[in-house]
Scaffold this motif. Structure first.
Motif, PDB file in Angstrom:
ATOM      1  N   CYS A  68       0.858  -1.172   0.000  1.00 61.09           N
ATOM      2  CA  CYS A  68       0.000   0.000   0.000  1.00 61.09           C
ATOM      3  C   CYS A  68       0.904   1.234   0.000  1.00 61.09           C
ATOM      4  CB  CYS A  68      -0.883  -0.033   1.244  1.00 61.09           C
ATOM      5  SG  CYS A  68      -2.403   0.863   1.069  1.00 61.09           S
ATOM      6  N   MET A  69       0.660   2.160  -0.947  1.00 62.96           N
ATOM      7  CA  MET A  69       1.504   3.350  -1.084  1.00 62.96           C
ATOM      8  C   MET A  69       0.653   4.583  -1.365  1.00 62.96           C
ATOM      9  SD  MET A  69       4.756   2.247  -3.349  1.00 62.96           S
ATOM     10  CE  MET A  69       6.141   1.502  -2.543  1.00 62.96           C
ATOM     11  N   LEU A  71      -2.164  -0.241   5.199  1.00 57.81           N
ATOM     12  CA  LEU A  71      -3.364  -0.750   4.550  1.00 57.81           C
ATOM     13  C   LEU A  71      -4.575  -0.072   5.179  1.00 57.81           C
ATOM     14  CD1 LEU A  71      -2.378  -4.511   4.641  1.00 57.81           C
ATOM     15  CD2 LEU A  71      -2.732  -3.209   2.555  1.00 57.81           C
ATOM     16  N   PRO A  72      -5.615   0.215   4.406  1.00 59.23           N
ATOM     17  CA  PRO A  72      -6.805   0.835   4.996  1.00 59.23           C
ATOM     18  C   PRO A  72      -7.343   0.001   6.159  1.00 59.23           C
ATOM     19  CG  PRO A  72      -6.958   0.808   2.600  1.00 59.23           C
ATOM     20  CD  PRO A  72      -5.750  -0.019   2.976  1.00 59.23           C
ATOM     21  N   ALA A  73      -7.813   0.681   7.201  1.00 57.32           N
ATOM     22  CA  ALA A  73      -8.288   0.010   8.414  1.00 57.32           C
ATOM     23  C   ALA A  73      -9.376  -1.011   8.102  1.00 57.32           C
ATOM     24  CB  ALA A  73      -8.787   1.039   9.416  1.00 57.32           C
ATOM     25  N   LYS A  74     -10.292  -0.678   7.192  1.00 63.85           N
ATOM     26  CA  LYS A  74     -11.379  -1.604   6.835  1.00 63.85           C
ATOM     27  C   LYS A  74     -10.813  -2.903   6.277  1.00 63.85           C
ATOM     28  CE  LYS A  74     -15.448  -2.015   3.899  1.00 63.85           C
ATOM     29  NZ  LYS A  74     -16.314  -1.359   2.937  1.00 63.85           N
ATOM     30  N   LEU A  75      -9.764  -2.809   5.485  1.00 66.20           N
ATOM     31  CA  LEU A  75      -9.140  -4.002   4.914  1.00 66.20           C
ATOM     32  C   LEU A  75      -8.327  -4.734   5.961  1.00 66.20           C
ATOM     33  CD1 LEU A  75      -8.472  -5.772   2.512  1.00 66.20           C
ATOM     34  CD2 LEU A  75      -6.635  -4.174   1.933  1.00 66.20           C
ATOM     35  N   ARG A  76      -7.524  -4.017   6.735  1.00 65.72           N
ATOM     36  CA  ARG A  76      -6.678  -4.641   7.768  1.00 65.72           C
ATOM     37  C   ARG A  76      -7.522  -5.471   8.732  1.00 65.72           C
ATOM     38  NH1 ARG A  76      -4.331   0.236   8.724  1.00 65.72           N
ATOM     39  NH2 ARG A  76      -5.236   0.308  10.781  1.00 65.72           N
ATOM     40  N   SER A  77      -8.719  -4.976   9.050  1.00 69.70           N
ATOM     41  CA  SER A  77      -9.571  -5.693   9.996  1.00 69.70           C
ATOM     42  C   SER A  77     -10.050  -7.043   9.436  1.00 69.70           C
ATOM     43  CB  SER A  77     -10.768  -4.837  10.399  1.00 69.70           C
ATOM     44  OG  SER A  77     -11.655  -4.702   9.309  1.00 69.70           O
ATOM     45  N   GLN A  78     -10.017  -7.203   8.108  1.00 71.69           N
ATOM     46  CA  GLN A  78     -10.482  -8.431   7.475  1.00 71.69           C
ATOM     47  C   GLN A  78      -9.349  -9.412   7.202  1.00 71.69           C
ATOM     48  OE1 GLN A  78     -13.720  -7.910   4.493  1.00 71.69           O
ATOM     49  NE2 GLN A  78     -13.052  -5.773   4.609  1.00 71.69           N
ATOM     50  N   LEU A  79      -8.113  -8.933   7.253  1.00 76.89           N
ATOM     51  CA  LEU A  79      -6.957  -9.766   6.964  1.00 76.89           C
ATOM     52  C   LEU A  79      -6.242 -10.097   8.264  1.00 76.89           C
ATOM     53  CD1 LEU A  79      -5.562  -7.797   3.906  1.00 76.89           C
ATOM     54  CD2 LEU A  79      -7.089  -9.764   3.884  1.00 76.89           C
ATOM     55  N   VAL A  80      -5.785 -11.317   8.380  1.00 77.05           N
ATOM     56  CA  VAL A  80      -5.145 -11.762   9.602  1.00 77.05           C
ATOM     57  C   VAL A  80      -3.715 -12.184   9.281  1.00 77.05           C
ATOM     58  CG1 VAL A  80      -5.223 -13.463  11.475  1.00 77.05           C
ATOM     59  CG2 VAL A  80      -7.348 -12.561  10.506  1.00 77.05           C
TER      60      VAL A  80
END
Length: 132
Positions: free
Chosen positions: A109-110, A119-128
Motif C-alpha cells: 500500500c503506497m 493498509l486501509p483500516a477496513k481491509l486490515r480488519s479483514q486480513l489476519v
C-alpha cells in the motif's frame, strides 16, 4: 483467507502454437486479486481519491504446464496481511487437479507519490497475519 476465480481460455489468449501466452497468466492472477479486493468491499477508486494505491512489488512465478484454447481454469488464491503495509498472495492456476502456473505476489500500500502507507483500516480488519 482463500478465493477461487474462474478463467476461460479464448483464442486471443493463445500464441501461434495454440498455447496460452505466458504473460496472460499474470493477467489472470491480477483479475483474481481485483475480485478479492472488490469482494472485501474495498473501493480502489475511493482509495486513490484519498491518495492511496496498491503497488505490486514482487512476483515469483513458476510455469508448470500448458493451457490451450477452450480450457476452463481456476485461479486459486490464499492471502494475508504481512505487517501494516504488505498484502501477500499465493496463487495458482489449475485445470482440475493439475496446477499449471504458480505465483507468489507481494502488494504494498503506497501513496500516489510512492511512499509506503498503512493498509486501509477496513481491509486490515479483514486480513489476519499468519502465526510467525
Amino acid at each position: 483467507m482463500s478465493h477461487t476465480f474462474p478463467v476461460r481460455i479464448f483464442y486471443e489468449d493463445t500464441d501461434m502454437a495454440g498455447i496460452v501466452y505466458y504473460a496472460n497468466y499474470l493477467k489472470y492472477i491480477e483479475r483474481a486479486r481485483s475480485d478479492i479486493v472488490e469482494r472485501l468491499g474495498v473501493d480502489q477508486r475511493a482509495m486513490r481519491d484519498e491518495d492511496i494505491v496498491f503497488v505490486i512489488t514482487r512476483v515469483e512465478a513458476d510455469y508448470l504446464g500448458k493451457a490451450r484454447f477452450g480450457d476452463r481454469l481456476e485461479v486459486r488464491t490464499t492471502h494475508h496481511a504481512k505487517g501494516a503495509v504488505r498484502w501477500m498472495f499465493d496463487q495458482e492456476v489449475a485445470r482440475g487437479d493439475e496446477i499449471i502456473f504458480r505465483a507468489k505476489v507481494t502488494a504494498v500500500c503506497m501513496t500516489t507519490a510512492g511512499k509506503p502507507t498503512r493498509l486501509p483500516a477496513k481491509l486490515r480488519s479483514q486480513l489476519v497475519d499468519p502465526p510467525a
